[in-house]
Scaffold this active site. Sequence first.
Site, short mmCIF file in Angstrom:
data_model
loop_
_atom_site.label_atom_id
_atom_site.label_comp_id
_atom_site.label_asym_id
_atom_site.label_seq_id
_atom_site.Cartn_x
_atom_site.Cartn_y
_atom_site.Cartn_z
N LYS A 13 0.83 -1.22 0.00
CA LYS A 13 0.00 0.00 0.00
C LYS A 13 0.86 1.27 0.00
O LYS A 13 0.65 2.16 -0.81
CB LYS A 13 -0.92 0.02 1.24
CG LYS A 13 -1.94 -1.10 1.29
CD LYS A 13 -2.84 -1.00 2.50
CE LYS A 13 -2.13 -1.10 3.83
NZ LYS A 13 -1.48 -2.40 4.10
N ARG A 88 -9.88 0.69 8.40
CA ARG A 88 -9.43 -0.67 8.70
C ARG A 88 -10.48 -1.45 9.47
O ARG A 88 -10.24 -2.60 9.83
CB ARG A 88 -8.20 -0.58 9.58
CG ARG A 88 -6.90 -0.76 8.86
CD ARG A 88 -5.84 -0.62 9.92
NE ARG A 88 -4.67 -1.35 9.62
CZ ARG A 88 -3.62 -0.82 9.00
NH1 ARG A 88 -3.65 0.40 8.57
NH2 ARG A 88 -2.55 -1.55 8.80
N ARG A 127 11.71 -5.90 4.83
CA ARG A 127 11.52 -4.44 4.73
C ARG A 127 12.46 -3.68 5.68
O ARG A 127 12.69 -4.09 6.80
CB ARG A 127 10.08 -4.06 5.08
CG ARG A 127 9.88 -2.55 5.13
CD ARG A 127 8.45 -2.13 5.14
NE ARG A 127 7.72 -2.63 6.29
CZ ARG A 127 6.42 -2.48 6.44
NH1 ARG A 127 5.71 -1.88 5.53
NH2 ARG A 127 5.82 -2.97 7.50
N ARG A 160 11.22 -1.81 11.17
CA ARG A 160 10.07 -1.40 11.98
C ARG A 160 9.85 -2.40 13.10
O ARG A 160 9.99 -3.61 12.88
CB ARG A 160 8.81 -1.34 11.09
CG ARG A 160 8.49 0.06 10.63
CD ARG A 160 7.39 0.11 9.60
NE ARG A 160 6.13 -0.51 9.97
CZ ARG A 160 5.02 -0.45 9.23
NH1 ARG A 160 5.03 0.23 8.10
NH2 ARG A 160 3.91 -1.04 9.61
N ARG A 171 -0.49 -9.27 13.08
CA ARG A 171 -1.09 -8.26 12.19
C ARG A 171 -1.94 -8.94 11.11
O ARG A 171 -3.00 -8.43 10.72
CB ARG A 171 0.00 -7.40 11.55
CG ARG A 171 0.61 -6.42 12.54
CD ARG A 171 1.95 -5.92 12.09
NE ARG A 171 1.90 -5.15 10.86
CZ ARG A 171 2.95 -4.97 10.06
NH1 ARG A 171 4.11 -5.50 10.35
NH2 ARG A 171 2.82 -4.26 8.98
#
Length: 214
Positions: A13, A88, A127, A160, A171
């Site tokens: 996203k 969400r 990431r 992160r 998540r």
Amino acid sequence: MRLVLLGPPGCGKGTQAVRLAEYLGIPAVSTGEIFREAAMRGTALGREASGYMNRGELVPDELTIGILRERIQQKDCAEGSLLDGFPRTLPQAEALKMLLSGMGKSLGAAVNIDLDNETIVERLSQRRVCDGCGKTFHLVASPPPVDGRCDACGGRVIQRLDDEPGTILRRLEVYREQTAPLIEHYRGESLLKTVDGHGSVEEIQSRIRAVLAT
Ligand code: AP5
Ligand code: MG
């Protein structure tokens, strides 16, 4: 144009939002980024949000809706905005509808980026992000500079906290329980446009632009 980018954590996203927002000439608004910036500055909002984020849970609706309301009423969103990671939950989707309608506006489309769990886990574990400007890297597909300094702003490239393996799985669970129902919700409103999230960043961007043109 007012758009929503939907999809599981790590589907791309943020990566797509930056490019699409530039193409459409509207700001990309990411509630996750707003919370991370607040956490970095150590504000009361940041302290409250980071507890939820670091556990892989959603920040409560009331708080998130308030933040989003304030953000999309700012001047730069007058001609539209691209919402990355909001709504969400179903109450957030209802709140967005009411908020836009109060401004005499409505949502143009909800673009859903579809990606399988295996690829998601791979992308999130690889990431890295800049702690200064938020620029996103991937250790294989778009690796950070060797010295660990962001090539855009010179900030530190870090992982992160919510990209720790256990938190990624949580998540995904939270996404399935609370966010995935939005797909049917927006289908029911005839706003849903789904694109395949596999392939290169450029391929996915072209798919999104193509579905928005239909
Ligand atoms: P948020 O920041 O929105 O996180 P998320 O939805 O979990 O999504 P991510 O940012 O992890 O992934 P992404 O889809 O943006 O993928 P990316 O482009 O980075 O939210 C974080 C937290 O904030 C939430 O858990 C919650 O606590 C809170 N929050 C935020 N909004 C909220 C709300 N509305 N309500 C309540 N709580 C809220 O890509 C991932 C990786 O893949 C990167 O390394 C990237 O370089 C790489 N990549 C991307 N595309 C490709 C490609 N095509 N090929 C190869 N690699 C790729
Ligand atoms: Mg993101």
